[in-house]
Design a protein around this motif. Structure first.
Motif, mmCIF file in Angstrom:
data_model
loop_
_atom_site.group_PDB
_atom_site.id
_atom_site.type_symbol
_atom_site.label_atom_id
_atom_site.label_comp_id
_atom_site.label_asym_id
_atom_site.label_seq_id
_atom_site.Cartn_x
_atom_site.Cartn_y
_atom_site.Cartn_z
ATOM 1 N N ARG A 10 -6.797 -3.712 -7.882
ATOM 2 C CA ARG A 10 -8.165 -4.230 -7.841
ATOM 3 C C ARG A 10 -8.952 -3.649 -6.675
ATOM 4 O O ARG A 10 -10.143 -3.444 -6.755
ATOM 5 N N SER A 11 -8.278 -3.391 -5.575
ATOM 6 C CA SER A 11 -8.959 -2.916 -4.371
ATOM 7 C C SER A 11 -9.218 -1.410 -4.400
ATOM 8 O O SER A 11 -9.754 -0.865 -3.453
ATOM 9 N N ARG A 12 -8.821 -0.763 -5.486
ATOM 10 C CA ARG A 12 -8.963 0.687 -5.655
ATOM 11 C C ARG A 12 -8.042 1.469 -4.721
ATOM 12 O O ARG A 12 -8.120 2.676 -4.635
ATOM 13 N N LYS A 13 -7.195 0.774 -3.979
ATOM 14 C CA LYS A 13 -6.190 1.442 -3.171
ATOM 15 C C LYS A 13 -4.958 1.667 -4.038
ATOM 16 O O LYS A 13 -4.744 0.957 -5.011
ATOM 17 N N THR A 31 -1.352 1.032 -4.735
ATOM 18 C CA THR A 31 -0.364 0.036 -4.349
ATOM 19 C C THR A 31 0.748 -0.017 -5.380
ATOM 20 O O THR A 31 0.589 0.440 -6.511
ATOM 21 N N ASP A 59 0.832 -1.203 0.000
ATOM 22 C CA ASP A 59 0.000 0.000 0.000
ATOM 23 C C ASP A 59 0.867 1.254 0.000
ATOM 24 O O ASP A 59 1.833 1.353 0.752
ATOM 25 N N SER A 98 -3.415 2.326 -8.961
ATOM 26 C CA SER A 98 -4.640 1.745 -8.408
ATOM 27 C C SER A 98 -4.736 0.280 -8.791
ATOM 28 O O SER A 98 -4.616 -0.076 -9.957
#
Length: 142
Positions: free
Chosen positions: A124-127, A129, A109, A122
């Motif tokens: 898959r989790s939209r975070k 990384t 992250d 961005s």
């Protein structure tokens, strides 16, 4: 206090203009590790611990240079033919023909990702990384 027989200024805790001791080498290494591990900015170390930004950056640069000097001959080099033969032989003994190492990946992250970079990092989790990839041999050499 500094001894006259000291060989390197880098190993000695210095004194500031007011006569107070400066940061110890252990503190400087801790701040360098904190900057790398947590993405701490040099000016945040200045704000929280009182070490100047220029000293933080100089310490980080010295730390990285020392790591390269210590590990470059064994770990930070390309494998030679002898190394490859050893790795291939060991993998064959374990049933993996032609393999020299294993690939591992992880998403790390980016909590302080610059706004302009957010779309590019961005997942898959939209975070935001970054993917860290490492190839290692059975003995964690490469």
């Amino acid at each position: 206090m500094r001894r006259e027989d000291e060989e390197s200024d880098e190993e000695v805790q210095k004194w500031d203009r007011t006569g107070r001791p400066g940061f110890s080498p252990h503190q400087k290494v801790t701040f360098a590790l904190r900057m790398m591990a947590y993405g701490s900015l040099a000016d945040s170390i200045d704000e929280t611990h009182g070490m100047s930004e220029s000293t933080c950056l100089h310490t980080l640069e010295q730390f990285c240079d020392i790591i390269v000097q210590v590990y470059k001959d064994k770990y930070l080099r390309e494998p030679n033919q002898e190394d490859l033969n050893r790795l291939i032989h060991k993998a064959e003994d374990r049933g993996f023909l032609g393999m020299i190492g294993s690939l591992d990946c992880m998403h790390w992250d980016l909590k302080n990702c610059p706004t302009g970079w957010k779309r590019g990092f961005s997942g898959r989790s939209r975070k935001q990384t970054v993917v860290l990839e490492a190839v290692t041999s059975y003995d964690t050499w490469i």
